[in-house]
Design a protein around this motif. Structure first.
Motif, mmCIF file in Angstrom:
data_model
loop_
_atom_site.group_PDB
_atom_site.id
_atom_site.type_symbol
_atom_site.label_atom_id
_atom_site.label_comp_id
_atom_site.label_asym_id
_atom_site.label_seq_id
_atom_site.Cartn_x
_atom_site.Cartn_y
_atom_site.Cartn_z
ATOM 1 N N LEU A 266 -32.353 25.825 88.369
ATOM 2 C CA LEU A 266 -33.436 25.526 89.299
ATOM 3 C C LEU A 266 -33.725 26.714 90.218
ATOM 4 O O LEU A 266 -34.897 27.046 90.471
ATOM 5 C CB LEU A 266 -33.096 24.293 90.136
ATOM 6 C CG LEU A 266 -33.182 22.937 89.434
ATOM 7 C CD1 LEU A 266 -32.738 21.830 90.388
ATOM 8 C CD2 LEU A 266 -34.602 22.655 88.947
ATOM 9 N N LYS A 267 -32.689 27.333 90.713
ATOM 10 C CA LYS A 267 -32.861 28.494 91.589
ATOM 11 C C LYS A 267 -33.569 29.620 90.851
ATOM 12 O O LYS A 267 -34.538 30.207 91.361
ATOM 13 C CB LYS A 267 -31.495 28.969 92.086
ATOM 14 C CG LYS A 267 -31.525 30.224 92.968
ATOM 15 C CD LYS A 267 -30.118 30.558 93.446
ATOM 16 C CE LYS A 267 -30.121 31.791 94.359
ATOM 17 N NZ LYS A 267 -30.473 33.022 93.618
ATOM 18 N N ASN A 268 -33.110 29.934 89.662
ATOM 19 C CA ASN A 268 -33.702 31.027 88.888
ATOM 20 C C ASN A 268 -35.163 30.764 88.540
ATOM 21 O O ASN A 268 -36.022 31.647 88.684
ATOM 22 C CB ASN A 268 -32.907 31.251 87.601
ATOM 23 C CG ASN A 268 -31.527 31.824 87.841
ATOM 24 O OD1 ASN A 268 -31.208 32.268 88.946
ATOM 25 N ND2 ASN A 268 -30.697 31.822 86.815
ATOM 26 N N VAL A 269 -35.446 29.559 88.063
ATOM 27 C CA VAL A 269 -36.804 29.225 87.645
ATOM 28 C C VAL A 269 -37.775 29.263 88.823
ATOM 29 O O VAL A 269 -38.862 29.857 88.739
ATOM 30 C CB VAL A 269 -36.834 27.842 86.965
ATOM 31 C CG1 VAL A 269 -38.276 27.359 86.779
ATOM 32 C CG2 VAL A 269 -36.123 27.895 85.614
ATOM 33 N N ASN A 270 -37.405 28.654 89.922
ATOM 34 C CA ASN A 270 -38.313 28.586 91.066
ATOM 35 C C ASN A 270 -38.501 29.941 91.745
ATOM 36 O O ASN A 270 -39.596 30.264 92.217
ATOM 37 C CB ASN A 270 -37.829 27.540 92.064
ATOM 38 C CG ASN A 270 -38.107 26.127 91.587
ATOM 39 O OD1 ASN A 270 -39.133 25.864 90.971
ATOM 40 N ND2 ASN A 270 -37.191 25.203 91.853
ATOM 41 N N GLU A 271 -37.457 30.758 91.787
ATOM 42 C CA GLU A 271 -37.605 32.104 92.336
ATOM 43 C C GLU A 271 -38.531 32.947 91.472
ATOM 44 O O GLU A 271 -39.397 33.675 91.983
ATOM 45 C CB GLU A 271 -36.234 32.780 92.450
ATOM 46 C CG GLU A 271 -35.374 32.276 93.591
ATOM 47 C CD GLU A 271 -34.053 33.010 93.700
ATOM 48 O OE1 GLU A 271 -33.311 32.750 94.665
ATOM 49 O OE2 GLU A 271 -33.753 33.852 92.820
ATOM 50 N N PHE A 272 -38.359 32.860 90.170
ATOM 51 C CA PHE A 272 -39.213 33.617 89.259
ATOM 52 C C PHE A 272 -40.666 33.166 89.367
ATOM 53 O O PHE A 272 -41.591 33.993 89.364
ATOM 54 C CB PHE A 272 -38.717 33.462 87.824
ATOM 55 C CG PHE A 272 -39.530 34.202 86.811
ATOM 56 C CD1 PHE A 272 -39.447 35.583 86.716
ATOM 57 C CD2 PHE A 272 -40.375 33.524 85.950
ATOM 58 C CE1 PHE A 272 -40.208 36.280 85.773
ATOM 59 C CE2 PHE A 272 -41.135 34.212 85.010
ATOM 60 C CZ PHE A 272 -41.048 35.591 84.918
ATOM 61 N N ALA A 273 -40.874 31.866 89.471
ATOM 62 C CA ALA A 273 -42.230 31.323 89.540
ATOM 63 C C ALA A 273 -42.993 31.831 90.754
ATOM 64 O O ALA A 273 -44.222 31.966 90.713
ATOM 65 C CB ALA A 273 -42.183 29.801 89.546
ATOM 66 N N GLU A 274 -42.288 32.128 91.832
ATOM 67 C CA GLU A 274 -42.938 32.655 93.032
ATOM 68 C C GLU A 274 -43.493 34.056 92.802
ATOM 69 O O GLU A 274 -44.467 34.463 93.425
ATOM 70 C CB GLU A 274 -41.942 32.682 94.199
ATOM 71 C CG GLU A 274 -41.605 31.319 94.771
ATOM 72 C CD GLU A 274 -42.812 30.655 95.410
ATOM 73 O OE1 GLU A 274 -43.648 31.380 96.003
ATOM 74 O OE2 GLU A 274 -42.929 29.421 95.313
ATOM 75 N N LEU B 277 -39.699 21.383 90.519
ATOM 76 C CA LEU B 277 -40.159 22.676 90.047
ATOM 77 C C LEU B 277 -41.393 23.161 90.797
ATOM 78 O O LEU B 277 -42.189 22.365 91.298
ATOM 79 C CB LEU B 277 -40.488 22.605 88.550
ATOM 80 C CG LEU B 277 -39.328 22.349 87.591
ATOM 81 C CD1 LEU B 277 -39.842 22.288 86.161
ATOM 82 C CD2 LEU B 277 -38.255 23.419 87.727
ATOM 83 N N ASN B 278 -41.542 24.468 90.830
ATOM 84 C CA ASN B 278 -42.739 25.089 91.397
ATOM 85 C C ASN B 278 -43.988 24.513 90.732
ATOM 86 O O ASN B 278 -44.026 24.337 89.518
ATOM 87 C CB ASN B 278 -42.661 26.605 91.167
ATOM 88 C CG ASN B 278 -43.757 27.362 91.869
ATOM 89 O OD1 ASN B 278 -44.933 27.236 91.539
ATOM 90 N ND2 ASN B 278 -43.372 28.175 92.837
ATOM 91 N N LYS B 279 -45.004 24.242 91.512
ATOM 92 C CA LYS B 279 -46.213 23.588 91.012
ATOM 93 C C LYS B 279 -46.988 24.449 90.029
ATOM 94 O O LYS B 279 -47.880 23.937 89.318
ATOM 95 C CB LYS B 279 -47.120 23.199 92.183
ATOM 96 C CG LYS B 279 -46.462 22.282 93.210
ATOM 97 C CD LYS B 279 -45.929 21.013 92.581
ATOM 98 C CE LYS B 279 -45.270 20.109 93.626
ATOM 99 N NZ LYS B 279 -44.621 18.924 92.992
ATOM 100 N N LYS B 280 -46.674 25.734 89.962
ATOM 101 C CA LYS B 280 -47.356 26.621 89.023
ATOM 102 C C LYS B 280 -46.889 26.393 87.583
ATOM 103 O O LYS B 280 -47.513 26.876 86.637
ATOM 104 C CB LYS B 280 -47.099 28.081 89.407
ATOM 105 C CG LYS B 280 -47.738 28.499 90.720
ATOM 106 C CD LYS B 280 -47.127 29.784 91.268
ATOM 107 C CE LYS B 280 -47.275 30.957 90.333
ATOM 108 N NZ LYS B 280 -46.698 32.200 90.920
ATOM 109 N N ILE B 281 -45.796 25.670 87.418
ATOM 110 C CA ILE B 281 -45.201 25.474 86.095
ATOM 111 C C ILE B 281 -45.680 24.150 85.489
ATOM 112 O O ILE B 281 -45.538 23.092 86.092
ATOM 113 C CB ILE B 281 -43.664 25.465 86.184
ATOM 114 C CG1 ILE B 281 -43.154 26.744 86.845
ATOM 115 C CG2 ILE B 281 -43.058 25.299 84.798
ATOM 116 C CD1 ILE B 281 -41.670 26.734 87.153
ATOM 117 N N ASP B 282 -46.257 24.224 84.297
ATOM 118 C CA ASP B 282 -46.657 23.016 83.572
ATOM 119 C C ASP B 282 -45.496 22.527 82.704
ATOM 120 O O ASP B 282 -44.685 23.331 82.234
ATOM 121 C CB ASP B 282 -47.863 23.298 82.670
ATOM 122 C CG ASP B 282 -49.123 23.598 83.469
ATOM 123 O OD1 ASP B 282 -49.301 22.987 84.539
ATOM 124 O OD2 ASP B 282 -49.907 24.460 83.030
#
Length: 265
Positions: free
Chosen positions: A135-143, A170-175
């Motif tokens: 979760l940390k990795n995915v959301n940081e990358f999405a920013e 998850l970050n809202k940018k991710i579908d």
């Protein structure tokens, strides 16, 4: 002739997880890791050419972030095939800050493989990975990332009710792509799913794979499709043939017993 829309590369054979719905643990695990040579990689891009406008995916029976050469491959990918769409499919377990920054250039699409919406289910299915780290990795990358991002949420009876919980985290940018069920990967694993459940590979008894794309192993050998985990049916070698000739070869067909089993799913 068919139009080649997708090319998937196996630049290495390593993976940092042993997911229950994946045959990796019974095929590659425990064997020496292999890597695609620069010669094979260059031949593929040369064959595709500067006018190729389909996808070049760095994911085929391995975890792409186990190959430190990925950023270099992406750079030359864009140099030699500038119209192509680059993509990776990753479990994000290794997607630390260093990897995040290296992937901000020359990458268009990212598919995150997340097979649970809770810590318990996720770690049960995706052995060896940590829920909080992912979760940390995915959301940081999405920013940071400006390209397209998706989650491959492959459904099983264990995780099928957890999609909405994951969406909240998850970050809202991710579908999230969540309509597909796990397949039995050419009878390599046991999957209990509803009759007629939709998988990524078969729709209305037709193969979605070989009509659009081609998969290439680390050594340049080409299997019939991504489900050939033990190289059951091989259709070509990019070091001896042109990639377009292989894709349009009569060998690329479903007239065999292995495909018949898959099409019955």
């Amino acid at each position: 002739m068919k139009k080649l829309q997708s090319v998937y590369l196996q630049t290495g054979t390593a993976c940092n997880s042993r997911c229950t719905i994946c045959p990796y643990k019974d095929t590659y695990a425990g064997k020496p890791i292999k890597y695609m040579s620069i010669d094979v990689f260059y031949k593929i891009l040369k064959d595709l050419g500067k006018d190729y406008d389909g996808e070049i995916g760095y994911y085929f029976q391995y975890e792409p972030l186990t190959d430190f050469r990925l950023p270099v491959f992406l750079y030359f990918n864009k140099l030699l095939c500038p119209k192509s769409r680059t993509s990776i499919s990753t479990n994000a377990g290794l997607l630390d800050e260093d990897w995040q920054n290296q992937l901000l250039k020359n990458l268009d699409y990212v598919y995150f493989n997340i097979l649970g919406g809770t810590k318990e289910t996720y770690e049960k299915i995706m052995h060896g990975l940590k829920w909080e780290t992912m979760l940390k990795n995915v959301n940081e990358f999405a920013e940071k990332f400006e390209g397209k991002m998706f989650v491959n949420f492959i459904k099983t009876n264990e995780n099928k009710g957890e999609v909405e919980n994951l969406r909240k985290l998850l970050n809202k940018k991710i579908d999230i792509i969540s309509e597909y069920w796990a397949s039995d990967r050419n009878k390599h694993i046991d999957i209990d799913k509803p009759k007629g459940a939709k998988t990524r590979f078969v729709t209305n008894k037709k193969c979605n794979v070989i009509e659009k794309g081609i998969y290439i192993h680390w050594d340049g050998k080409v299997p019939l499709c991504c489900e050939m985990w033990e190289r059951e049916i091989m259709v070509g070698d990019v070091m001896k043939e042109n990639i377009y000739d292989i894709f349009n070869s009569p060998k690329m067909n479903t007239n065999n017993s292995i495909c018949a089993k898959c099409l019955l799913q």
